[in-house]
Design a protein around this motif. Sequence first.
Motif, PDB file in Angstrom:
ATOM      1  N   GLY A 163     -25.788   5.693  24.691  1.00  0.00           N
ATOM      2  CA  GLY A 163     -26.744   6.085  25.519  1.00  0.00           C
ATOM      3  C   GLY A 163     -28.000   5.467  25.785  1.00  0.00           C
ATOM      4  O   GLY A 163     -28.938   5.951  26.853  1.00  0.00           O
ATOM      5  N   VAL A 164     -27.873   3.639  25.096  1.00  0.00           N
ATOM      6  CA  VAL A 164     -28.624   2.753  25.440  1.00  0.00           C
ATOM      7  C   VAL A 164     -28.659   2.843  27.469  1.00  0.00           C
ATOM      8  O   VAL A 164     -29.945   2.627  27.933  1.00  0.00           O
ATOM      9  CB  VAL A 164     -28.906   1.146  25.200  1.00  0.00           C
ATOM     10  N   PRO A 165     -27.580   2.598  28.294  1.00  0.00           N
ATOM     11  CA  PRO A 165     -27.917   2.587  29.329  1.00  0.00           C
ATOM     12  C   PRO A 165     -28.388   3.799  30.633  1.00  0.00           C
ATOM     13  O   PRO A 165     -29.260   3.504  31.286  1.00  0.00           O
ATOM     14  CB  PRO A 165     -26.097   2.230  29.866  1.00  0.00           C
ATOM     15  N   GLU A 166     -28.199   4.929  29.719  1.00  0.00           N
ATOM     16  CA  GLU A 166     -28.762   6.137  30.977  1.00  0.00           C
ATOM     17  C   GLU A 166     -29.858   6.310  29.831  1.00  0.00           C
ATOM     18  O   GLU A 166     -30.727   6.372  31.205  1.00  0.00           O
ATOM     19  CB  GLU A 166     -28.279   7.135  29.424  1.00  0.00           C
ATOM     20  N   LEU A 167     -30.750   5.949  29.284  1.00  0.00           N
ATOM     21  CA  LEU A 167     -32.109   6.050  28.362  1.00  0.00           C
ATOM     22  C   LEU A 167     -32.964   4.587  30.014  1.00  0.00           C
ATOM     23  O   LEU A 167     -33.637   5.365  30.222  1.00  0.00           O
ATOM     24  CB  LEU A 167     -32.567   5.893  27.255  1.00  0.00           C
TER      25      LEU A 167
END
Length: 311
Positions: A163-167
């Motif tokens: 979820g870090v890349p999307e956030l």
Amino acid sequence: MSSAEIVVTLIAHGSELSEQTKSGFRAFLNDLSDVELEQEKALSVRAYDFFLRTQKDVAVIKETMGSLGNGILDVIVQKNSEWRKKKGLVVFDMDSTLIYQEVIELIAAYAQVEDRVAEITERAMNNELDFKQSLQERVALLKGIKTATLYDEIKAKLRVTEGVPELTRGLQKTGCKLAVLSGGFTPFANHMKEVLGLDFARANVLATETDASTGEEVLSGYTLGDVVDGECKAATLIELAREHGVPIEATVMVGDGGNDLPAMGVAGFGIAWNAKPKVQAAAPSKLNTRSMQDAFYIFGYTDGEIQELLK
């Protein structure tokens, strides 16, 4: 004193927030004195907002919520101001936050001292040990490790948190500035800055020396310059906000350890990401789901809005 609007967000750890859970929470709110449930909003099948009007402040409401959630959902309490969604600066810890691992433990494996380092790390992240002292003790155990291929080998092992890349990509599209402030080490913080396209990185510098017998570069067993501890993270967050003209109310600190709490304290908001119990208890909010993309719910985004950001 005028009434203050507060929003309480429920985020389920599983696939869905049940109607029974929402109904039970609604009944709980309706039983509170001096609290009016004014509005509700579904953010997704897993996240739901309850808007309250009350003269009680966030801290009192948060304390009232106590241990609600029972490990199956997170309960986030915050002011429902314009800054909830309008973020200008989000700062992340690195180890066990942007990435799953603790880099110093990966390095320690090269000297077969990872168990000793991990024990010290655990105490430091649980706020049981002074961070500067713990860093000094751990780095001393790394003395003599060859550096020729060390950094590239470690970088190849790093796993970015789900979820870090999307956030980060979504926040960037809103114009938000992003930074990583790490109690780890510069080569890896800079690497994450490049991988995720962040605006700023700061971490500790490992000293090196030449091994007299082999002529190879090795770790000296200490760091150079100021230590990036909790106080440094807090001061740097304030400096970055000032530099970019971001109101402090529009800043966020995301981290998992005790050394992230000072920055959470000076930021507009703080999120303890799958943190130690003591850190979760002291942080402004906690998020214990699988994907850090769920932070969008804390900021008030619906699934539809998130999808638009990630196009």
